[in-house]
Design a protein around this motif. Structure first.
Motif, PDB file in Angstrom:
ATOM      1  N   ALA A 230       0.851  -1.189   0.000  1.00 15.05           N
ATOM      2  CA  ALA A 230       0.000   0.000   0.000  1.00 15.05           C
ATOM      3  C   ALA A 230       0.886   1.239   0.000  1.00 15.05           C
ATOM      4  CB  ALA A 230      -0.919  -0.008   1.215  1.00 15.05           C
ATOM      5  N   LEU A 231       0.561   2.203  -0.837  1.00 20.65           N
ATOM      6  CA  LEU A 231       1.324   3.440  -0.912  1.00 20.65           C
ATOM      7  C   LEU A 231       0.838   4.410   0.161  1.00 20.65           C
ATOM      8  CD1 LEU A 231       1.424   3.959  -4.786  1.00 20.65           C
ATOM      9  CD2 LEU A 231       3.029   2.711  -3.330  1.00 20.65           C
ATOM     10  N   SER A 232       1.773   5.039   0.832  1.00 18.21           N
ATOM     11  CA  SER A 232       1.447   5.928   1.946  1.00 18.21           C
ATOM     12  C   SER A 232       2.609   6.881   2.169  1.00 18.21           C
ATOM     13  CB  SER A 232       1.189   5.103   3.217  1.00 18.21           C
ATOM     14  OG  SER A 232       2.390   4.443   3.618  1.00 18.21           O
ATOM     15  N   GLU A 233       2.541   7.660   3.236  1.00 21.59           N
ATOM     16  CA  GLU A 233       3.662   8.532   3.581  1.00 21.59           C
ATOM     17  C   GLU A 233       4.943   7.725   3.787  1.00 21.59           C
ATOM     18  OE1 GLU A 233       4.139  11.908   3.917  1.00 21.59           O
ATOM     19  OE2 GLU A 233       2.256  12.004   2.814  1.00 21.59           O
ATOM     20  N   ALA A 234       4.791   6.493   4.309  1.00 24.06           N
ATOM     21  CA  ALA A 234       5.957   5.657   4.589  1.00 24.06           C
ATOM     22  C   ALA A 234       6.685   5.221   3.322  1.00 24.06           C
ATOM     23  CB  ALA A 234       5.537   4.431   5.394  1.00 24.06           C
ATOM     24  N   THR A 235       6.012   5.258   2.173  1.00 23.28           N
ATOM     25  CA  THR A 235       6.648   4.815   0.925  1.00 23.28           C
ATOM     26  C   THR A 235       7.211   5.971   0.114  1.00 23.28           C
ATOM     27  OG1 THR A 235       4.507   4.840  -0.236  1.00 23.28           O
ATOM     28  CG2 THR A 235       5.212   2.762   0.762  1.00 23.28           C
ATOM     29  N   ARG A 236       7.118   7.187   0.632  1.00 18.06           N
ATOM     30  CA  ARG A 236       7.616   8.345  -0.106  1.00 18.06           C
ATOM     31  C   ARG A 236       9.140   8.309  -0.277  1.00 18.06           C
ATOM     32  NH1 ARG A 236       4.292  12.822  -0.706  1.00 18.06           N
ATOM     33  NH2 ARG A 236       6.081  14.231  -0.570  1.00 18.06           N
ATOM     34  N   ARG A 237       9.830   7.555   0.591  1.00 16.58           N
ATOM     35  CA  ARG A 237      11.290   7.468   0.470  1.00 16.58           C
ATOM     36  C   ARG A 237      11.732   6.526  -0.643  1.00 16.58           C
ATOM     37  NH1 ARG A 237      13.367   3.130   4.262  1.00 16.58           N
ATOM     38  NH2 ARG A 237      11.539   2.098   5.145  1.00 16.58           N
ATOM     39  N   PHE A 238      10.768   5.813  -1.244  1.00 10.42           N
ATOM     40  CA  PHE A 238      11.072   4.901  -2.350  1.00 10.42           C
ATOM     41  C   PHE A 238      10.562   5.490  -3.662  1.00 10.42           C
ATOM     42  CE2 PHE A 238      10.122   1.907   1.276  1.00 10.42           C
ATOM     43  CZ  PHE A 238      11.429   1.571   1.526  1.00 10.42           C
ATOM     44  N   ASP A 239      11.070   4.969  -4.771  1.00  7.20           N
ATOM     45  CA  ASP A 239      10.412   5.178  -6.046  1.00  7.20           C
ATOM     46  C   ASP A 239       9.231   4.218  -6.103  1.00  7.20           C
ATOM     47  OD1 ASP A 239      11.952   7.209  -7.055  1.00  7.20           O
ATOM     48  OD2 ASP A 239      13.354   5.876  -8.086  1.00  7.20           O
ATOM     49  N   SER A 240       8.162   4.623  -6.766  1.00  3.92           N
ATOM     50  CA  SER A 240       6.969   3.776  -6.764  1.00  3.92           C
ATOM     51  C   SER A 240       6.098   4.071  -7.970  1.00  3.92           C
ATOM     52  CB  SER A 240       6.156   4.005  -5.483  1.00  3.92           C
ATOM     53  OG  SER A 240       5.644   5.330  -5.438  1.00  3.92           O
ATOM     54  N   ILE A 241       5.162   3.167  -8.206  1.00  2.00           N
ATOM     55  CA  ILE A 241       4.137   3.360  -9.225  1.00  2.00           C
ATOM     56  C   ILE A 241       2.821   2.830  -8.661  1.00  2.00           C
ATOM     57  CG2 ILE A 241       4.753   1.154 -10.333  1.00  2.00           C
ATOM     58  CD1 ILE A 241       3.803   2.371 -12.980  1.00  2.00           C
ATOM     59  N   GLU A 242       1.774   3.636  -8.770  1.00  2.05           N
ATOM     60  CA  GLU A 242       0.451   3.177  -8.309  1.00  2.05           C
ATOM     61  C   GLU A 242      -0.146   2.251  -9.355  1.00  2.05           C
ATOM     62  OE1 GLU A 242      -3.956   5.031  -7.487  1.00  2.05           O
ATOM     63  OE2 GLU A 242      -2.234   6.157  -6.691  1.00  2.05           O
TER      64      GLU A 242
END
Length: 315
Positions: free
Chosen positions: A158-170
């Motif tokens: 799940a994408l959240s504030e905690a994943t902002r330190r990573f690169d990601s794609i929804e």
């Protein structure tokens, strides 16, 4: 501060400060790093001499250690420095071990069950030389830690504030639904339910749901006091208990099997916001050779799943 003194700063000093900041005490930091408590104390004292400033307020006994303003600033840098070192180590180890043609992927149980089989089948057909090793975990914190220190190349989460330190794609918006027994009075509803209709209903909850505080807040905002009668980490256990008539469940739709005969999934008119599911990876690491291809394959698999779901789910 004498800048020349900083040349004596070593990684172990920063690791000790990082551990104290994370764990809240010298004893817990020592246990995490496999040192004695006195060794941690010595590392912090040496770091303070090098820096020329007090970094940790030592309270003694079982009271938690507290970082000074300077300590918090340096701990933030230590976090980034140690994380970058872990990323470098993971890249070098992968290179030496010849793992440039392998991917280590973490995932929730729900994604692993509903989407990964088709994704991995298609990816293997297109890239037969790339080995994909799966790591199944329900807790966000475990997946984040493993991506951060290089033990995983990717993680579905799940994408959240905690994943902002990573690169990601929804990849998917996963709405919350109410799971009820097919004979429940609520099951007859042909319209999305108001959250207020859950007043007095016993709930079966997922114990590993990071969004549970948000769910409870939405319930209370609608004058519904959460009445959880059982918690389980297993999605199947939750749905089987509903099928047995033990209670209802307010859970993400992807965690449930829509084809289970004795249960029905009901949509909410004003429920918790949908989970934003996506793929994350460490932005400080070199992208594996097959990384870009895996991201593209994941995007295609989730797009196909969304199309199928729109046809399969009817509320």
């Amino acid at each position: 501060m004498d800048p020349d003194l900083w040349r004596g700063l070593e990684l172990r000093h920063l690791a000790a400060l990082r551990a104290v900041a994370r764990e809240g005490s010298f004893a817990a930091a020592a246990a995490r790093l496999g040192y004695t408590q006195s060794a941690i104390s010595q590392q912090i004292a040496m770091l303070e001499r090098i820096i020329g400033a007090r970094l940790v307020i030592r309270r003694g006994g079982r009271r938690p250690a507290e970082l000074t303003d300077a300590g918090r600033v340096l701990a933030a840098h230590a976090e980034a420095i140690v994380a970058r070192l872990h990323a470098a180590q993971a890249d070098v180890v992968s290179c030496v071990a010849g793992r440039s043609h392998s991917l280590r992927v973490g995932s929730y149980e729900s994604i692993a069950m509903r989407i990964l089989p088709a994704l991995l089948r298609d990816f293997r057909a297109a890239f037969p030389a790339v080995a994909v090793r799966l790591h199944g975990r329900a807790a966000d914190v475990d997946l984040f830690e493993r991506v951060g220190d290089g033990r995983l190349d990717f993680a579905f989460t799940a994408l959240s504030e905690a994943t902002r330190r990573f690169d990601s794609i929804e990849l998917l918006r996963d709405p919350y639904v109410l799971v009820v027994h097919r004979d429940s009075p609520l099951s007859a509803s042909q319209e999305p339910l108001p959250v207020a209709s859950l007043a007095g209903i016993g709930l079966i909850a997922l114990s590993n749901c990071s969004q549970q505080p948000l769910i409870d807040a939405v319930l209370r905002a609608n004058a519904v006091e959460p009445e959880v009668i059982f918690r389980s980490e297993d999605n199947g256990v939750v749905q089987n208990l509903v099928a047995a008539g033990v209670g209802c469940a307010l859970v993400p739709r992807l965690t449930m099997d829509a084809s289970m005969h004795d249960t029905r999934l009901l949509e909410f008119a004003d429920g918790p916001p949908a989970r934003r599911l996506g793929l994350v990876w460490n932005r400080d690491r070199l992208q594996p050779t097959a990384g870009s291809a895996f991201i593209a394959a994941a995007t295609a698999a989730f797009t196909a799943f969304r199309a199928e779901s729109e046809q399969a789910f009817s509320f």
